[in-house]
Design an enzyme around this catalytic site. Structure first.
Site, PDB file in Angstrom:
ATOM      1  N   LYS A  92       0.701  -1.168   0.049  1.00 13.94           N
ATOM      2  CA  LYS A  92       0.043   0.136  -0.196  1.00 13.94           C
ATOM      3  C   LYS A  92       0.739   1.126   0.005  1.00 13.94           C
ATOM      4  O   LYS A  92       1.746   1.427   0.699  1.00 13.94           O
ATOM      5  CB  LYS A  92      -0.996  -0.103   1.327  1.00 13.94           C
ATOM      6  CG  LYS A  92      -1.877   1.246   1.295  1.00 13.94           C
ATOM      7  CD  LYS A  92      -3.210   0.796   0.608  1.00 13.94           C
ATOM      8  CE  LYS A  92      -3.676   2.194   0.377  1.00 13.94           C
ATOM      9  NZ  LYS A  92      -3.365   2.964  -1.035  1.00 13.94           N
ATOM     10  N   GLN A 113       7.168   3.985   3.949  1.00 11.73           N
ATOM     11  CA  GLN A 113       5.934   3.484   3.925  1.00 11.73           C
ATOM     12  C   GLN A 113       5.638   2.282   4.590  1.00 11.73           C
ATOM     13  O   GLN A 113       4.649   2.153   5.335  1.00 11.73           O
ATOM     14  CB  GLN A 113       5.410   3.313   2.205  1.00 11.73           C
ATOM     15  CG  GLN A 113       3.785   3.315   2.471  1.00 11.73           C
ATOM     16  CD  GLN A 113       3.276   4.822   2.175  1.00 11.73           C
ATOM     17  OE1 GLN A 113       3.923   5.762   1.476  1.00 11.73           O
ATOM     18  NE2 GLN A 113       2.203   5.203   3.001  1.00 11.73           N
ATOM     19  N   LYS A 116       5.313   3.697   8.296  1.00 10.27           N
ATOM     20  CA  LYS A 116       4.121   4.385   8.556  1.00 10.27           C
ATOM     21  C   LYS A 116       2.917   3.452   8.540  1.00 10.27           C
ATOM     22  O   LYS A 116       2.039   3.782   9.507  1.00 10.27           O
ATOM     23  CB  LYS A 116       4.280   5.284   7.389  1.00 10.27           C
ATOM     24  CG  LYS A 116       3.137   6.525   7.315  1.00 10.27           C
ATOM     25  CD  LYS A 116       2.873   7.090   5.943  1.00 10.27           C
ATOM     26  CE  LYS A 116       3.937   7.833   5.455  1.00 10.27           C
ATOM     27  NZ  LYS A 116       3.759   8.585   4.197  1.00 10.27           N
ATOM     28  N   LYS A 128       5.289   1.845  -3.118  1.00 11.18           N
ATOM     29  CA  LYS A 128       5.348   3.159  -3.887  1.00 11.18           C
ATOM     30  C   LYS A 128       5.364   3.015  -5.371  1.00 11.18           C
ATOM     31  O   LYS A 128       6.251   2.083  -5.622  1.00 11.18           O
ATOM     32  CB  LYS A 128       6.195   4.152  -3.232  1.00 11.18           C
ATOM     33  CG  LYS A 128       6.013   5.647  -3.216  1.00 11.18           C
ATOM     34  CD  LYS A 128       5.282   5.959  -2.127  1.00 11.18           C
ATOM     35  CE  LYS A 128       4.759   7.350  -2.251  1.00 11.18           C
ATOM     36  NZ  LYS A 128       4.015   7.807  -1.133  1.00 11.18           N
ATOM     37  N   GLY A 167      -2.863   8.109  -4.373  1.00  8.60           N
ATOM     38  CA  GLY A 167      -2.227   9.496  -4.965  1.00  8.60           C
ATOM     39  C   GLY A 167      -0.739   9.641  -4.137  1.00  8.60           C
ATOM     40  O   GLY A 167      -0.505   9.131  -3.061  1.00  8.60           O
ATOM     41  N   ASP A 168       0.114  10.506  -4.835  1.00 14.21           N
ATOM     42  CA  ASP A 168       1.065  11.211  -4.040  1.00 14.21           C
ATOM     43  C   ASP A 168       1.212  12.723  -4.876  1.00 14.21           C
ATOM     44  O   ASP A 168       0.402  12.992  -5.608  1.00 14.21           O
ATOM     45  CB  ASP A 168       2.217  10.489  -4.010  1.00 14.21           C
ATOM     46  CG  ASP A 168       3.232  10.923  -3.053  1.00 14.21           C
ATOM     47  OD1 ASP A 168       3.457  10.833  -1.723  1.00 14.21           O
ATOM     48  OD2 ASP A 168       4.347  11.519  -3.509  1.00 14.21           O
ATOM     49  N   ASN A 242      -2.267  18.998  -2.343  1.00 15.89           N
ATOM     50  CA  ASN A 242      -3.367  18.474  -1.460  1.00 15.89           C
ATOM     51  C   ASN A 242      -3.063  18.574   0.002  1.00 15.89           C
ATOM     52  O   ASN A 242      -3.907  18.840   0.764  1.00 15.89           O
ATOM     53  CB  ASN A 242      -3.400  16.784  -1.903  1.00 15.89           C
ATOM     54  CG  ASN A 242      -4.319  16.175  -0.823  1.00 15.89           C
ATOM     55  OD1 ASN A 242      -3.715  15.536   0.307  1.00 15.89           O
ATOM     56  ND2 ASN A 242      -5.490  16.097  -1.101  1.00 15.89           N
ATOM     57  N   SER A 380      -7.107   5.852   3.597  1.00 12.40           N
ATOM     58  CA  SER A 380      -6.769   4.950   2.588  1.00 12.40           C
ATOM     59  C   SER A 380      -7.353   3.650   3.109  1.00 12.40           C
ATOM     60  O   SER A 380      -7.907   2.706   2.522  1.00 12.40           O
ATOM     61  CB  SER A 380      -5.424   4.912   1.935  1.00 12.40           C
ATOM     62  OG  SER A 380      -5.406   6.077   1.102  1.00 12.40           O
TER      63      SER A 380
HETATM   64  P1  NDP Z   1       0.532  17.802  -4.513  1.00 14.90           P
HETATM   65  O1  NDP Z   1       0.952  17.301  -6.063  1.00 14.90           O
HETATM   66  O2  NDP Z   1      -0.936  17.734  -4.555  1.00 14.90           O
HETATM   67  O3  NDP Z   1       1.445  18.967  -4.288  1.00 14.90           O
HETATM   68  C1  NDP Z   1       2.746  19.177  -4.275  1.00 14.90           C
HETATM   69  C2  NDP Z   1       3.359  20.460  -3.867  1.00 14.90           C
HETATM   70  O4  NDP Z   1       4.664  20.661  -3.417  1.00 14.90           O
HETATM   71  C3  NDP Z   1       2.925  21.507  -4.764  1.00 14.90           C
HETATM   72  O5  NDP Z   1       2.697  22.664  -4.371  1.00 14.90           O
HETATM   73  C4  NDP Z   1       4.376  21.447  -5.763  1.00 14.90           C
HETATM   74  O6  NDP Z   1       4.760  22.636  -6.527  1.00 14.90           O
HETATM   75  C5  NDP Z   1       5.265  21.340  -4.471  1.00 14.90           C
HETATM   76  N1  NDP Z   1       6.544  20.547  -4.850  1.00 14.90           N
HETATM   77  C6  NDP Z   1       6.519  19.277  -5.370  1.00 14.90           C
HETATM   78  N2  NDP Z   1       7.801  19.116  -5.728  1.00 14.90           N
HETATM   79  C7  NDP Z   1       8.235  20.030  -5.437  1.00 14.90           C
HETATM   80  C8  NDP Z   1       9.914  20.288  -5.376  1.00 14.90           C
HETATM   81  N3  NDP Z   1      10.827  19.473  -6.051  1.00 14.90           N
HETATM   82  N4  NDP Z   1      10.338  21.590  -5.244  1.00 14.90           N
HETATM   83  C9  NDP Z   1       9.299  22.616  -4.790  1.00 14.90           C
HETATM   84  N5  NDP Z   1       8.237  22.234  -4.624  1.00 14.90           N
HETATM   85  C10 NDP Z   1       7.635  21.104  -4.993  1.00 14.90           C
HETATM   86  O7  NDP Z   1       1.287  16.841  -3.621  1.00 14.90           O
HETATM   87  P2  NDP Z   1       0.685  16.138  -2.259  1.00 14.90           P
HETATM   88  O8  NDP Z   1       0.252  17.360  -1.315  1.00 14.90           O
HETATM   89  O9  NDP Z   1      -0.115  15.011  -2.270  1.00 14.90           O
HETATM   90  O10 NDP Z   1       2.138  15.824  -1.384  1.00 14.90           O
HETATM   91  C11 NDP Z   1       3.177  16.803  -0.947  1.00 14.90           C
HETATM   92  C12 NDP Z   1       3.845  15.783   0.135  1.00 14.90           C
HETATM   93  O11 NDP Z   1       3.163  15.120   0.886  1.00 14.90           O
HETATM   94  C13 NDP Z   1       4.872  14.828  -0.588  1.00 14.90           C
HETATM   95  O12 NDP Z   1       6.074  14.693   0.076  1.00 14.90           O
HETATM   96  C14 NDP Z   1       3.955  13.589  -0.536  1.00 14.90           C
HETATM   97  O13 NDP Z   1       4.668  12.528  -0.343  1.00 14.90           O
HETATM   98  C15 NDP Z   1       3.572  13.676   0.912  1.00 14.90           C
HETATM   99  N6  NDP Z   1       2.331  12.856   1.318  1.00 14.90           N
HETATM  100  C16 NDP Z   1       1.336  13.011   0.673  1.00 14.90           C
HETATM  101  C17 NDP Z   1       0.442  12.173   0.993  1.00 14.90           C
HETATM  102  C18 NDP Z   1      -1.247  12.292   0.347  1.00 14.90           C
HETATM  103  O14 NDP Z   1      -2.038  11.682   0.770  1.00 14.90           O
HETATM  104  N7  NDP Z   1      -1.317  13.017  -0.918  1.00 14.90           N
HETATM  105  C19 NDP Z   1       0.402  11.181   2.142  1.00 14.90           C
HETATM  106  C20 NDP Z   1       1.320  11.431   2.928  1.00 14.90           C
HETATM  107  C21 NDP Z   1       2.393  12.228   2.524  1.00 14.90           C
HETATM  108  P3  NDP Z   1       4.688  22.682  -7.981  1.00 14.90           P
HETATM  109  O15 NDP Z   1       3.145  22.645  -8.237  1.00 14.90           O
HETATM  110  O16 NDP Z   1       5.437  23.661  -8.414  1.00 14.90           O
HETATM  111  O17 NDP Z   1       5.377  21.421  -8.331  1.00 14.90           O
HETATM  112  O1  2IT Z   2       3.056   8.907   1.398  1.00 16.31           O
HETATM  113  C1  2IT Z   2       1.929   8.563   1.736  1.00 16.31           C
HETATM  114  O2  2IT Z   2       1.527   7.963   2.785  1.00 16.31           O
HETATM  115  C2  2IT Z   2       0.840   8.681   0.604  1.00 16.31           C
HETATM  116  N1  2IT Z   2       1.150   9.207  -0.534  1.00 16.31           N
HETATM  117  C3  2IT Z   2      -0.495   7.855   0.698  1.00 16.31           C
HETATM  118  C4  2IT Z   2      -0.582   6.587   0.370  1.00 16.31           C
HETATM  119  C5  2IT Z   2      -2.012   5.902   0.333  1.00 16.31           C
HETATM  120  O3  2IT Z   2      -1.831   4.821  -0.041  1.00 16.31           O
HETATM  121  O4  2IT Z   2      -2.871   6.657   0.804  1.00 16.31           O
END
Ligand code: NDP
Ligand code: 2IT
Length: 448
Positions: A92, A113, A116, A128, A167-168, A242, A380
């Site tokens: 997952k 992961q 976590k 992943k 997603g991520d 997100n 999830s």
């Molecule tokens: P999104 O794609 O929704 O948003 C990512 C954000 O981070 C955007 O604002 C993006 O800017 C910025 N970003 C991404 N890469 C870079 C970079 N190399 N340098 C600067 N800014 C960057 O992703 P999420 O919000 O889903 O994910 C954000 C973080 O949270 C990640 O580390 C992800 O692994 C982690 N995460 C996400 C989960 C989820 O459920 N979605 C769960 C747990 C952790 P730009 O648009 O300019 O690229």
């Molecule tokens: O980093 C993370 O925990 C996620 N991007 C969410 C993974 C998931 O299966 O919901």
């Protein structure tokens, strides 16, 4: 046996076998550093070579993703799925679409992961995946064709009981929809093979909110250990995707004052505070118009700092929610000098080891990603349960379960850290608690 020598021999082997993958080395190194006390108490883990097995993914799939762009030109990306550990449940973990994606980054994410998911208390293994696809500037139809091609191969390797992606970065509701549609068409199955689905076709309420809300709940629980609350606290948030958006939403609800968002181009700083109305603008800007955060500053007449990160803005609390290694030692110093007393990581591994060291030396509240951002994957897990039962829980029920899961993760990390002689150290607590459950499952299941 000398445990330190044993741990360095494992680290050496990881570096040799995974050359040129610094993020993976970093993630493994951070976990191994915490495990000495548990290996001393549990020699059976060493005897059964649990660590040697755990640092090697069970399976790594790499595939070609050909697709046709709007000009009729064939494009080729590289797709991946790292199936890291199935010791306590189906693989997952999310899918990341970003030009920086490579095997090492996905291995670091898959490795994190495992621990976590173990902390969530739900039965989920670690995995992943993703691709080096850049959705910036692509049309919806290009994104759809890419997702369909990606899933055409990925569908051979996943399933509701074997591997459940989500997603991520770069993969949100739109991409999950296209991926799910293609899976269903190829396999002729309507199952919970992906999470983060839309509500009217198998998604769970609160899943979009869960990572950000969870990171704030974790902050609330950390602050409570010092008799404090979020009320009135000035908070810096990085990213504007997100996780960042729902971190801001929950902070506003709890009376805190978020003052920054960023993206890869720069940071907006709004000293008056980002309120509900301004947040709605950001959500529309990022999720519908897919624009740049600079437009916030233009619209609300606030400051835009091109190329900058939020870490030199004075604050009480920081929520790094963009990407790995976005907070280095210099940033950590600036945060501490600016009065920051809490860091709750919405992103995965956003702080470099040197930054973590500085936070810990300063004895501020520091919640590492694998604990603080576990609310997303936990929800999830709740989506998977609802899919299996073929029913949907209400918003309050899912949120109450998420709240409870985050409270339990906080308690488990705290108690484990205390038990192993590092009170208040959530890094040690998260690593040991997450690891122990997986290691015990591996012992039970024999040499696999
Ligand atoms: P999104 O794609 O929704 O948003 C990512 C954000 O981070 C955007 O604002 C993006 O800017 C910025 N970003 C991404 N890469 C870079 C970079 N190399 N340098 C600067 N800014 C960057 O992703 P999420 O919000 O889903 O994910 C954000 C973080 O949270 C990640 O580390 C992800 O692994 C982690 N995460 C996400 C989960 C989820 O459920 N979605 C769960 C747990 C952790 P730009 O648009 O300019 O690229
Ligand atoms: O980093 C993370 O925990 C996620 N991007 C969410 C993974 C998931 O299966 O919901």
């Amino acid at each position: 046996m000398n445990i330190q020598n044993y741990l360095s021999s494992i680290m050496d082997q990881v570096v040799r076998r995974n050359l040129g993958e610094p993020e993976f080395h970093q993630a493994v190194g951070e976990v191994l550093e915490s495990l000495e006390p548990v290996l001393k108490r549990r020699p059976e883990f060493v005897e059964a070579s649990i660590l040697e097995r755990l640092v090697e993914p069970e399976r790594q799939i790499i595939f070609r993703v050909p697709w046709v762009d709007d000009k009729g030109k064939v494009q080729v990306n590289r797709g991946f799925r790292i199936q890291f550990s199935s010791a306590i449940g189906p693989y997952k973990g999310g899918l990341r679409f970003h030009p920086s994606v490579n095997a090492g980054i996905l291995k670091f994410l898959g490795f994190e992961q495992i621990f976590k998911n173990s902390l969530t208390s739900l039965p989920m293994g670690g995995g992943k995946g993703g691709a080096d696809f850049d959705s910036k500037g692509k049309s919806d139809l290009e994104v759809m064709r890419f997702c369909q091609s990606f899933m055409t191969e990925l569908s051979k390797h996943i399933g509701a009981n074997s591997d459940v992606p989500a997603g991520d970065i770069g993969v949100g509701g739109r991409e999950i929809g296209y991926l799910f549609g293609q899976y269903k068409r190829q396999r002729d199955e309507f199952t919970g093979v992906l999470t983060g689905k839309s509500l009217n076709w198998g998604g769970s309420l609160i899943r979009p909110e869960a990572t950000g809300y969870g990171a704030v709940y974790f902050a609330v629980d950390m602050l409570a250990t010092r008799g404090e609350s979020l009320e009135g606290k000035r908070c810096v948030i990085s990213g504007s995707g997100n996780v960042s958006q729902y971190t801001a939403e929950k902070l506003i609800e709890l009376g805190a004052v978020p003052v920054t968002f960023s993206d890869s181009d720069g940071t907006i700083y709004d000293p008056a505070g980002i309120d509900r109305e301004k947040l709605a603008f950001v959500m529309h800007l990022k999720n519908v118009r897919r624009g740049r955060i600079r437009e916030y500053a233009e619209h609300f007449k606030t400051e835009y700092r091109p190329g900058a990160t939020p870490w030199d803005v004075a604050c009480d609390c920081a929520f790094p929610s963009a990407t790995q290694n976005e907070v280095d030692a210099g940033d950590a110093k600036r945060l501490l000098e600016g009065g920051c007393r809490l860091v709750s990581e919405g992103a995965n591994m956003p702080s470099t080891p040197e930054a973590v060291e500085l936070f810990q030396q300063a004895k501020i509240l520091y919640g590492p990603g694998k604990a603080a951002n576990a609310g997303g994957v936990a929800t999830s897990g709740l989506e998977m349960s609802q899919n299996s039962m073929r029913l949907n829980w209400g918003r309050e029920e899912v949120d109450a379960r998420l709240r409870e899961i985050m409270r339990n993760i906080h308690r488990n990390c705290s108690e484990t850290a205390e038990l192993y002689g590092s009170p208040g150290n959530y890094v040690v607590g998260a690593n040991i608690a997450g690891f122990t459950k997986v290691a015990e499952a591996m012992l039970d299941q024999g040499v696999v």
